[in-house]
Structure formats: C-alpha cells, structure tokens
Design an enzyme around this catalytic site. Structure first.
Site, PDB file in Angstrom:
ATOM      1  N   CYS A  55       0.805  -1.228  -0.179  1.00 11.61           N
ATOM      2  CA  CYS A  55       0.092   0.031  -0.008  1.00 11.61           C
ATOM      3  C   CYS A  55       0.795   1.304  -0.039  1.00 11.61           C
ATOM      4  CB  CYS A  55      -1.010   0.021   1.152  1.00 11.61           C
ATOM      5  SG  CYS A  55      -0.257   0.179   2.914  1.00 11.61           S
ATOM      6  N   ARG A  56       2.022   1.059   0.467  1.00 12.35           N
ATOM      7  CA  ARG A  56       2.931   2.285   0.412  1.00 12.35           C
ATOM      8  C   ARG A  56       3.899   2.439  -0.616  1.00 12.35           C
ATOM      9  NH1 ARG A  56       4.319   3.257   7.057  1.00 12.35           N
ATOM     10  NH2 ARG A  56       2.379   3.567   7.713  1.00 12.35           N
TER      11      ARG A  56
END
Length: 223
Positions: free
Chosen positions: A173-174
């Site tokens: 997600c990052r």
C-alpha cells in the site's frame, strides 16, 4: 519554443514488464552469484523470484521468548528451576554472539496492486518459525522508527498466494510513496532504471535484504 512537458512516471507495471525486469535481474544475479533463482509452480506459468539468506543476529529477545514458552509448558521444582536458569544464562551468552536466522525471500507480482510484492518467512536454524513480534524486532534499526506509526499495517502475516503457506509480507500500500519520486527523478535525468532493482533496493534492507550496488549500475529497464 517551450519544451513539451513530460508525463509523470507511472508507479505501476504490467505483468509482462514485471517478468522482463525479473529476467534481467536474475541474469545479473547469476553473473555475480548473488543467490536469486526463479521458482516455477508446477503445471502453471506462474512463479516467483527466490533467495535464502542466513543472517547472524543478537538472540537475546528470541531466547527470552523461547525461554518463557518453555517455562509455561514445563512445571519444575525450585532446585531444578535454579539449574535451568544457570544453564540458560550460559547458553544465552553464547547465542548472543552466534545466533543465526534463516530468511527466505520471494518476489511476486500482485495483479490487484499492479506492482511487485515482497513475501518472506524467517526461522531459527532448528526450524522454529519466528513470530510477527520477533520479525518486527529484527527490522533494521534504521527503518524501525520510520515504520513506528503503522508497523502492523506495513509488516503483516498472510497466506502466500502461490504456495498457500503462511508468510510475512511488506504490504504494497505504501509503494507509491517511494517509487514515484524515484521514477520521476530517473525520468528527469533520462535514466532507464529497472523497476525491480529500484523497488527492491528500497524495501529489501528493511528486512535485512541488501541489494548490491552493481544491480543499479548494470541492470537497466527492459527494451
């Protein structure tokens, strides 16, 4: 006349580009004998890159947790307990220096996120798998503070999508947070960077996986 504006570099890649990047990465790994291999799933065209490392660590935290579990499972007398503590102290002093963990890293393509994902598992040499807390405790100190705000969201335990076994993973997600600036800079400098090399050079060291500098200088983007 003003120069035409460049389109921002994409942080995502399709499966074909992922495979080509991995091929170039594996070719260089073979050249420098870095230990990466391609693992194919029998009967399918799916697979992943794999590397196994033996990593020396300070084992005081691991030893204390294992000692606690042994004490919970075994009822002993006061005299026996004293002997156990004496022996444990000696073993701990040795393990503090000589403890070694086995880390197995897998690089897979995520169809959901359209980016690579790093899965891994870790164990002691006698085969005892590490808990999530123990793995978190072995995150490189330089990165631990950066992840403090959401460590359990970044480092999680999930089923391996191809093997169906429990693995840890660095959640993707990052990925955009660090890949976009890196790819934009490469584009501005007219450099053809290999996505896998750039990505793994950032996420790998978080969990003790270093990428030799020669990958960045010798492995380019696929044609």
């Amino acid at each position: 006349m003003m120069a035409a504006e460049r389109n921002p570099a994409s942080c995502y890649l399709d499966e074909r580009t992922f495979r080509l990047c991995c091929q170039l990465f594996l070719q260089h790994s073979e050249t420098i004998q870095d230990g990466w291999s391609l693992e194919q799933i029998k009967g399918t065209d799916e697979g992943f890159m794999k590397k196994t490392l033996l990593i020396p660590v300070k084992s005081s935290v691991l030893h204390k947790q294992h000692e606690c579990s042994m004490q919970d499972e075994n009822m002993v007398t006061d005299d026996t307990q004293a002997n156990v503590e004496d022996e444990t102290a000696g073993v701990q002093a040795v393990c503090e220096i000589h403890a070694v963990l086995r880390y197995e890293y897998h690089v897979l393509y995520s169809f959901s996120y359209q980016i690579p994902v790093l899965y891994f598992r870790a164990s002691t040499l006698d085969g005892r798998p590490l808990s999530l807390e123990e793995v978190w405790g072995n995150v490189h100190p330089n990165y631990r503070q950066r992840l403090q705000q959401g460590p359990w969201d970044t480092l999680t335990q999930q089923e391996h999508p191809l093997l169906g076994q429990p693995f840890f993973m660095l959640h993707p997600c990052r990925t955009e947070e660090f890949m976009k600036p890196a790819l934009d800079l490469a584009q501005a400098e007219n450099k053809r960077v290999n996505y896998i090399v750039t990505w793994l050079s950032v996420v790998g060291p978080v969990i003790r996986l270093d990428v030799p500098l020669s990958y960045s200088t010798e492995v380019t983007a696929p044609d």
